[in-house]
Scaffold this motif. Structure first.
Motif, PDB file in Angstrom:
ATOM      1  N   MET A 155       0.807  -1.282   0.086  1.00 51.65           N
ATOM      2  CA  MET A 155       0.028  -0.083   0.082  1.00 51.65           C
ATOM      3  C   MET A 155       0.717   1.394   0.142  1.00 51.65           C
ATOM      4  N   ILE A 156       2.048   1.293   0.660  1.00 49.43           N
ATOM      5  CA  ILE A 156       2.732   2.466   0.806  1.00 49.43           C
ATOM      6  C   ILE A 156       3.979   2.354  -0.187  1.00 49.43           C
ATOM      7  N   ASP A 157       4.950   1.459   0.089  1.00 49.83           N
ATOM      8  CA  ASP A 157       6.159   1.416  -0.869  1.00 49.83           C
ATOM      9  C   ASP A 157       5.823   0.868  -2.174  1.00 49.83           C
ATOM     10  N   ARG A 158       4.771   0.062  -2.428  1.00 44.73           N
ATOM     11  CA  ARG A 158       4.240  -0.302  -3.686  1.00 44.73           C
ATOM     12  C   ARG A 158       5.573  -0.778  -4.682  1.00 44.73           C
ATOM     13  N   PRO A 159       5.994  -1.707  -4.599  1.00 43.99           N
ATOM     14  CA  PRO A 159       7.136  -2.571  -5.313  1.00 43.99           C
ATOM     15  C   PRO A 159       6.625  -2.623  -6.758  1.00 43.99           C
ATOM     16  N   GLY A 189      -1.961   9.413   9.225  1.00 45.72           N
ATOM     17  CA  GLY A 189      -2.874   9.931   8.132  1.00 45.72           C
ATOM     18  C   GLY A 189      -3.433   8.867   7.205  1.00 45.72           C
ATOM     19  N   THR A 190      -4.148   9.226   6.254  1.00 50.77           N
ATOM     20  CA  THR A 190      -4.791   8.190   5.508  1.00 50.77           C
ATOM     21  C   THR A 190      -4.431   8.520   3.987  1.00 50.77           C
ATOM     22  N   VAL A 191      -4.873   7.373   3.164  1.00 48.54           N
ATOM     23  CA  VAL A 191      -4.800   7.656   1.751  1.00 48.54           C
ATOM     24  C   VAL A 191      -5.974   6.902   1.141  1.00 48.54           C
ATOM     25  N   ASP A 192      -6.728   7.366   0.287  1.00 53.04           N
ATOM     26  CA  ASP A 192      -7.924   6.660  -0.193  1.00 53.04           C
ATOM     27  C   ASP A 192      -8.703   5.872   0.781  1.00 53.04           C
ATOM     28  N   GLY A 193      -8.775   6.772   1.846  1.00 50.71           N
ATOM     29  CA  GLY A 193      -9.630   6.188   3.091  1.00 50.71           C
ATOM     30  C   GLY A 193      -9.049   4.998   4.150  1.00 50.71           C
ATOM     31  N   ILE A 224       7.679  12.498   7.339  1.00 49.93           N
ATOM     32  CA  ILE A 224       7.434  13.464   6.097  1.00 49.93           C
ATOM     33  C   ILE A 224       8.021  14.829   6.281  1.00 49.93           C
ATOM     34  N   ASP A 225       9.041  15.334   5.603  1.00 51.63           N
ATOM     35  CA  ASP A 225       9.521  16.444   5.498  1.00 51.63           C
ATOM     36  C   ASP A 225       9.038  17.512   4.344  1.00 51.63           C
ATOM     37  N   ARG A 226       8.749  16.844   3.222  1.00 50.62           N
ATOM     38  CA  ARG A 226       8.440  17.736   1.932  1.00 50.62           C
ATOM     39  C   ARG A 226       7.006  17.204   1.491  1.00 50.62           C
ATOM     40  N   GLU A 227       6.455  17.914   0.414  1.00 48.52           N
ATOM     41  CA  GLU A 227       5.270  17.815   0.026  1.00 48.52           C
ATOM     42  C   GLU A 227       5.029  16.369  -0.677  1.00 48.52           C
ATOM     43  N   THR A 228       4.064  15.593  -0.513  1.00 38.96           N
ATOM     44  CA  THR A 228       4.092  14.260  -0.813  1.00 38.96           C
ATOM     45  C   THR A 228       3.093  14.040  -2.093  1.00 38.96           C
ATOM     46  N   PRO A 229       3.213  13.152  -2.953  1.00 37.96           N
ATOM     47  CA  PRO A 229       2.384  13.020  -4.263  1.00 37.96           C
ATOM     48  C   PRO A 229       0.996  12.678  -3.813  1.00 37.96           C
ATOM     49  N   ALA A 230       0.957  11.662  -2.761  1.00 34.00           N
ATOM     50  CA  ALA A 230      -0.485  11.310  -2.218  1.00 34.00           C
ATOM     51  C   ALA A 230      -1.021  12.239  -1.059  1.00 34.00           C
ATOM     52  N   HIS A 231      -2.021  12.430  -1.249  1.00 31.11           N
ATOM     53  CA  HIS A 231      -2.571  13.495  -0.036  1.00 31.11           C
ATOM     54  C   HIS A 231      -3.011  12.734   1.053  1.00 31.11           C
ATOM     55  N   GLY A 232      -3.255  13.365   2.162  1.00 27.87           N
ATOM     56  CA  GLY A 232      -3.520  12.768   3.513  1.00 27.87           C
ATOM     57  C   GLY A 232      -2.458  12.515   4.323  1.00 27.87           C
ATOM     58  N   LEU A 233      -1.446  12.314   3.889  1.00 26.98           N
ATOM     59  CA  LEU A 233      -0.348  11.926   4.895  1.00 26.98           C
ATOM     60  C   LEU A 233       0.377  12.923   5.820  1.00 26.98           C
ATOM     61  N   ARG A 234       0.365  12.538   7.064  1.00 27.57           N
ATOM     62  CA  ARG A 234       0.895  13.266   8.066  1.00 27.57           C
ATOM     63  C   ARG A 234       2.130  12.926   8.663  1.00 27.57           C
ATOM     64  N   LYS A 235       2.832  14.016   9.333  1.00 28.51           N
ATOM     65  CA  LYS A 235       3.959  13.856   9.990  1.00 28.51           C
ATOM     66  C   LYS A 235       3.825  12.986  11.240  1.00 28.51           C
ATOM     67  N   ALA A 236       4.571  11.996  11.595  1.00 33.30           N
ATOM     68  CA  ALA A 236       4.665  11.441  12.908  1.00 33.30           C
ATOM     69  C   ALA A 236       5.380  12.346  14.028  1.00 33.30           C
TER      70      ALA A 236
END
Length: 259
Positions: A155-159, A189-193, A224-236
């Motif tokens: 879901m996250i690294d998507r090999p 955070g969340t991605v696609d719910g 996370i330090d910079r803007e990400t391509p997926a929305h809804g992600l949050r810094k720990a």
């Protein structure tokens, strides 16, 4: 969506949160992204958003460009902490990665003998003995292991390799016999719910068991330090990273946290 596509073969230097003044080496095309992961948090964006039209730089081009920059910085008395293989995708995927590492070490020894050579990798090519031998030569062999949960990885690294098996990756990481730094992204955070929080015991405890099994020289945890391509992600949070850091250090393993 703001993403970064790096020049090739040399970029920077940049100031790295973890490594200091870092001169980048990008072994991927300069006009797009080529990676065996398609991480939803990658600062270079998704693979499909930046399809390259140029080729990877040849070994000779990397060698000459690097020597030119190092010679100029040495002549101008400019500092350099590290030469870092990163950029627009997985550096160890370059067909002449091992030879380029040898060239880089020779140039480093000539111009900046105190600088470290670092490789930021997602560990998808460490099954290759020639790649492992080259990584044993660098100062900072930094390999990604975000979790040991296969569903989360997909879901996250998507090999992009259907053969990716985290158990085999862990076994291959053990082949470095401690000459490896484990790098792990923690976030919420969340991605696609779907919940993408990997900071709970459900994820941290089995991940820590794998880290202990690998017995690395160091662990680098970050968020996370910079803007990400997926929305809804949050810094720990700082508190969360510090808590995970303490758990690692209680096992006698050196750990750094980047917030």
């Amino acid at each position: 969506m703001s993403t970064i596509i790096y020049p090739s073969p040399i970029f920077g230097p940049v100031h790295s949160r973890r490594l200091g003044v870092s001169l980048g080496v990008n072994l991927m095309p300069e006009d797009g992204k080529v990676c065996t992961f398609d991480c939803i948090y990658c600062e270079c964006g998704f693979n499909g958003d930046h399809t390259p039209h140029s080729k990877r730089p040849a070994r000779e081009d990397v060698q000459s460009a690097l020597k030119r920059v190092l010679e100029e910085r040495h002549r101008n008395n400019e500092s350099l902490d590290v030469i870092t293989f990163a950029g627009n995708g997985e550096p160890t995927a370059h067909p002449h990665f091992a030879e380029i590492i040898q060239d880089t070490i020779e140039a480093r020894n000539l111009y900046f003998p105190k600088a470290k050579v670092s490789v930021l990798s997602n560990a998808t090519f460490i099954h290759n003995e020639k790649v492992r031998e080259a990584l044993m030569l660098v100062d900072n062999n930094i390999q990604k292991l975000d979790t040991v949960n296969a569903e989360y990885i997909n879901m996250i690294d998507r090999p992009t390799q259907s053969s990716y098996d985290v158990r085999k990756v862990i076994d291959n990481l053990k082949l470095f016999h401690g000459h490896v730094i484990i790098q792990t992204m923690f976030m919420t955070g969340t991605v696609d719910g779907k919940d993408v929080d990997n900071t709970s015991d459900e994820y941290v405890t089995p991940w820590l068991e794998a880290v202990k099994e690998i017995a690395p020289q160091q662990v680098m945890i970050y968020t996370i330090d910079r803007e990400t391509p997926a929305h809804g992600l949050r810094k720990a949070s700082h508190e969360t990273l510090d808590s995970i850091k303490r758990r690692i250090e209680r096992e006698g393993i050196t750990c750094s946290a980047s917030y």
